[in-house]
Design a protein around this motif. Structure first.
Motif, PDB file in Angstrom:
ATOM      1  N   ARG A 229       5.457   1.714 -22.656  1.00  0.00           N
ATOM      2  CA  ARG A 229       6.303   1.005 -23.401  1.00  0.00           C
ATOM      3  C   ARG A 229       7.748   1.989 -23.792  1.00  0.00           C
ATOM      4  O   ARG A 229       8.298   1.942 -24.918  1.00  0.00           O
ATOM      5  N   VAL A 230       8.192   2.444 -22.658  1.00  0.00           N
ATOM      6  CA  VAL A 230       9.267   3.145 -22.728  1.00  0.00           C
ATOM      7  C   VAL A 230      10.611   2.282 -23.299  1.00  0.00           C
ATOM      8  O   VAL A 230      11.343   3.081 -24.095  1.00  0.00           O
TER       9      VAL A 230
ATOM     10  N   LEU B  19      14.859  14.064 -16.549  1.00  0.00           N
ATOM     11  CA  LEU B  19      13.835  14.912 -17.470  1.00  0.00           C
ATOM     12  C   LEU B  19      12.646  14.487 -16.804  1.00  0.00           C
ATOM     13  O   LEU B  19      11.633  15.391 -16.439  1.00  0.00           O
ATOM     14  N   ALA B  20      12.362  13.214 -16.699  1.00  0.00           N
ATOM     15  CA  ALA B  20      11.111  12.520 -16.161  1.00  0.00           C
ATOM     16  C   ALA B  20      10.902  13.189 -14.666  1.00  0.00           C
ATOM     17  O   ALA B  20       9.738  13.443 -14.381  1.00  0.00           O
TER      18      ALA B  20
ATOM     19  N   ARG C 167      12.431  15.756 -13.165  1.00  0.00           N
ATOM     20  CA  ARG C 167      12.243  17.191 -12.931  1.00  0.00           C
ATOM     21  C   ARG C 167      10.424  17.512 -12.535  1.00  0.00           C
ATOM     22  O   ARG C 167      10.389  18.336 -11.761  1.00  0.00           O
ATOM     23  N   SER C 168       9.885  16.886 -13.126  1.00  0.00           N
ATOM     24  CA  SER C 168       8.305  17.292 -13.087  1.00  0.00           C
ATOM     25  C   SER C 168       7.830  16.319 -12.055  1.00  0.00           C
ATOM     26  O   SER C 168       6.699  16.352 -12.007  1.00  0.00           O
TER      27      SER C 168
ATOM     28  N   GLU D  83      19.850  10.925 -18.524  1.00  0.00           N
ATOM     29  CA  GLU D  83      19.365  12.011 -18.737  1.00  0.00           C
ATOM     30  C   GLU D  83      17.691  11.967 -18.930  1.00  0.00           C
ATOM     31  O   GLU D  83      16.916  13.017 -18.526  1.00  0.00           O
ATOM     32  N   ARG D  84      17.236  10.952 -19.724  1.00  0.00           N
ATOM     33  CA  ARG D  84      15.740  10.788 -19.630  1.00  0.00           C
ATOM     34  C   ARG D  84      15.260  10.576 -18.206  1.00  0.00           C
ATOM     35  O   ARG D  84      14.330  11.410 -18.121  1.00  0.00           O
TER      36      ARG D  84
ATOM     37  N   ARG E 156      24.428   7.211 -20.565  1.00  0.00           N
ATOM     38  CA  ARG E 156      24.101   8.455 -19.882  1.00  0.00           C
ATOM     39  C   ARG E 156      22.887   9.093 -20.569  1.00  0.00           C
ATOM     40  O   ARG E 156      22.152   9.874 -19.938  1.00  0.00           O
ATOM     41  N   THR E 157      22.511   8.767 -21.878  1.00  0.00           N
ATOM     42  CA  THR E 157      21.171   9.389 -22.184  1.00  0.00           C
ATOM     43  C   THR E 157      19.971   8.884 -21.722  1.00  0.00           C
ATOM     44  O   THR E 157      18.895   9.487 -21.397  1.00  0.00           O
ATOM     45  N   ILE E 158      20.168   7.300 -21.170  1.00  0.00           N
ATOM     46  CA  ILE E 158      18.890   7.227 -20.347  1.00  0.00           C
ATOM     47  C   ILE E 158      18.581   7.867 -18.944  1.00  0.00           C
ATOM     48  O   ILE E 158      17.646   7.885 -18.703  1.00  0.00           O
TER      49      ILE E 158
ATOM     50  N   GLN F 158      10.679  -0.266 -25.090  1.00  0.00           N
ATOM     51  CA  GLN F 158      10.555  -0.370 -26.447  1.00  0.00           C
ATOM     52  C   GLN F 158      10.790   0.462 -27.272  1.00  0.00           C
ATOM     53  O   GLN F 158      11.613   0.573 -28.330  1.00  0.00           O
ATOM     54  N   GLY F 159      10.537   1.773 -26.865  1.00  0.00           N
ATOM     55  CA  GLY F 159      10.756   3.117 -27.662  1.00  0.00           C
ATOM     56  C   GLY F 159      12.379   3.082 -27.642  1.00  0.00           C
ATOM     57  O   GLY F 159      12.777   3.468 -28.601  1.00  0.00           O
ATOM     58  N   MET F 160      13.074   2.876 -26.594  1.00  0.00           N
ATOM     59  CA  MET F 160      14.543   3.285 -26.386  1.00  0.00           C
ATOM     60  C   MET F 160      15.230   2.205 -27.496  1.00  0.00           C
ATOM     61  O   MET F 160      15.970   2.533 -28.046  1.00  0.00           O
TER      62      MET F 160
END
Ligand SMILES: Nc1ncnc2c1ncn2[C@@H]1O[C@H](COP(=O)(O)OP(=O)(O)OP(=O)(O)O)[C@@H](O)[C@H]1O
Ligand SMILES: [Mg+2]
Lengths: 276, 312
Positions: free
Chosen positions: A113-114, A35-36, A38-39, A31-32, A27-29, A116-118
């Motif tokens: 590199r999203v 967030l992305a 929205r804009s 949520e990400r 679910r946090t993915i 990789q960050g996750m």
């Protein structure tokens, strides 16, 4: 050893199945993505939804005028618009899911590199796969609900059973999103990505969306019946007319298998690409 | 230096990584202790990032043993990563999100509550001096700001171990000093730091203990001062005679110092009293175009160990 909140959360999952690939936080993915999103612009979302509406108007109400009733089940006749509407609903669920699960994922895989960050956090590759597929599925669902309301508005919903088409659309979205993302993880260039569209369009045109499969010779019918969209179209068509039988089970299973395969290969590929 | 077993956060034995046939990490042993600041120093391709990623459970080793907090990264990835803050060599900030959202969502990935994260965000924005940029999109940030944000992001989960892969590459001197200051503060708070760098001054400033790597192998391991003491003299005299004459005079000069190193552009003469060596050169009638007396550095250690300079 210092026990931070993050550590306590991770340790609470010790011993669960699949703990090395899944932390229960897909679910946090999502949520990400929200967030992305929205804009980002709504136009892109709106155009994706518009496509099946245009087909409905031009084919259903235009071409439909030239065509009489169509027999969808023994003794069960419907107008041409009512015939193609469920197919367009299935297609809309597919398109919504495919868009996010293929092109958007492709950019994230190859240029950002999203992931990789996750994957440097306590998330596992299955969280990422489920979260991304889940978001794509939400879009498919959104399209399906919007399209359903239009169908209701123009009087093409004749039975309350038709509402069941929505969960079916979700299932279809899920299947396409899962397989779409899995396939995308193998893609290396824009040319290869275009192959996805090249496959999807004919599938849409020939999967019994605009006329019954009985028009085709036997071998072609058999081929079409192997393709996923035909199962989606058949499933939604039956459900939205309130026709239920054991014949629906294979359609549902088809998507369940797509979901399982899609998740499995996506997780595997994310592991290979980013954790090896 | 603490050496008890219970203090070891990371232990590697015979750790190797092959990419195809290519040996990127060649059977190395090391251990990192709680609260220390441990550095991997080596030129491009030495295997620094590879080792960092193996520790962070985002790369699987080919052979050997490694435990991080007593666990094997190969099968306890998420659990181990919950203890780590990772600053990768290349920033992987989320370009689609604002500064604050980058911090927020990272906390969410770790499963932290919104309340916890929101309190932490204020602290981290202040720490990274990004409060004024809180609503900016990541692409609007300068390189130094991105680096600070990446570090702040890695701290959202209050990690026990902070892993920094070339934290200051590409930053201007001022930005580097700000970063070093921030890292010092973390160390004071008891955070264990793992740092890779190919900057000598950074290694000297930040690391309690250093591992000098070259081509996937360990060349030496000690404190920065210990390495200098062990491998080179206190001081160095750098002289230049012009590129043709350097080689010519080297034999004569060699007799005047403990060790000599002839580079294409200059000659390095190692001695505990370099001033005196310079005097003797003048006495012997040789006149270098330029001369410089300086303290020995890790650069000299590296040259001694590998016969090459670290940054070409
Ligand atoms: N995915 C990969 N496939 C093949 N070879 C790789 C891969 N990643 C790294 N290598 C090779 O392994 C060696 C070590 O790479 P690594 O990135 O660990 O070096 P490094 O010490 O971090 O260097 P730098 O200072 O340039 O960051 C290099 O020779 C590199 O070319
Ligand atoms: Mg590196």
């Amino acid at each position: 050893m210092i026990t931070s909140a993050a550590v306590a959360i991770a340790e609470a999952r010790i011993g669960r199945r699949g703990e090395s690939v899944y932390s229960g936080r897909a679910r946090t993915i999502i949520e990400r993505s929200y967030l992305a999103f929205r804009s980002s612009t709504w136009i892109v979302v709106a155009t994706g939804f518009l496509e099946p509406v245009l087909y409905l108007v031009s084919f259903g109400f235009g071409v439909g005028k030239l065509i009489g009733k169509i027999e969808v089940a023994p003794g069960h006749f419907v107008s041409y618009a009512a015939f193609i509407a469920p197919a367009l609903l299935a297609t809309s669920a597919m398109n919504g899911a495919i868009y996010d699960a293929t092109w958007n994922v492709f950019f994230k895989l190859r240029f950002d590199r999203v992931y990789q960050g996750m994957l440097a956090t306590s998330l596992g590759p299955l969280d990422v796969a489920l979260g991304e597929i889940g978001w794509a599925l939400l879009r498919g669902m959104l399209y399906a609900i919007a399209f359903m309301s239009i169908l209701g508005g123009v009087g093409l919903i004749t039975t309350p059973w038709a509402l069941l088409a929505i969960p079916c659309a979700v299932l279809i979205s899920f299947g396409f999103a899962a397989v779409g993302m899995a396939v995308t993880t193998y893609m290396k260039s824009f040319e290869q990505m275009n192959l996805i569209n090249i496959v999807l369009l004919p599938m849409f045109l020939f999967s019994g969306s605009f006329y019954p499969l009985s028009i085709y010779p036997g071998w072609l019918q058999a081929f079409i019946k192997v393709l996923p969209l035909w199962h989606g179209v058949a499933l939604i068509r039956s459900v939205s007319l309130g026709i239920f039988s054991a014949a629906l089970i294979p359609h549902i299973l088809y998507f369940v298998v797509m979901i399982i395969f899609g998740l499995y290969f996506t997780t595997r590929r994310l592991t290979l690409l980013f954790m090896r | 230096m603490p050496t008890e077993k219970s203090d070891e956060l990371i232990t590697a034995k015979g750790l190797s990584k092959l990419y195809g046939d290519f040996v990127a990490v060649n059977g190395i042993d090391f251990s990192v202790h709680k609260g220390e600041s441990f550095g991997f120093l080596g030129p491009n391709g030495a295997g620094k990032s590879t080792i960092m990623r193996i520790i962070a459970a985002t790369l699987t080793r080919t052979s050997g043993e490694i435990t991080v907090l007593g666990k094997d990264p190969a099968d306890r990835g998420p659990e181990i990563r919950a203890h780590l803050g990772v600053v990768p060599q290349q920033d992987n900030l989320d370009q689609a999100l604002s500064v604050t959202d980058n911090l927020y969502i990272y906390g969410r990935y770790f499963g932290l509550s919104r309340k916890f994260i929101n309190a932490k965000i204020e602290e981290l924005l202040d720490f990274a001096q990004l409060t004024e940029k809180r609503d900016a999109k990541v692409e609007m940030l300068s390189g130094g700001m991105k680096r600070r944000l990446t570090i702040a992001r890695a701290l959202i989960s209050e990690p026990e171990i902070l892993m920094l892969d070339e934290p200051t590459t590409g930053l201007d001197p001022q930005a580097r000093h700000i970063l070093w200051d921030r890292l010092f503060r973390l160390k004071e708070q008891g955070v264990t730091l793992l740092i890779t760098t190919h900057y000598m001054d950074e290694a000297e400033q930040l690391c309690d203990r250093l591992m000098v790597l070259d081509k996937g192998s360990i060349m030496a391991e000690d404190s920065p001062a210990g390495l200098i003491k062990k491998y080179v003299t206190k001081e160095v005299l750098e002289v230049r005679f012009g590129s043709e004459r350097n080689a010519e005079v080297s034999e004569q000069l060699g007799a005047l110092c403990a060790r000599i190193e002839v580079l294409p552009d200059r000659i390095l003469m190692y001695a505990d009293d370099a001033e005196k060596v310079l005097e003797e050169i003048h006495k012997s009638g040789l006149h270098p175009v330029t001369s410089l007396v300086r303290r020995s550095s890790l650069e000299d250690v590296f040259l001694r160990l590998t016969g090459r300079t670290l940054v070409e």
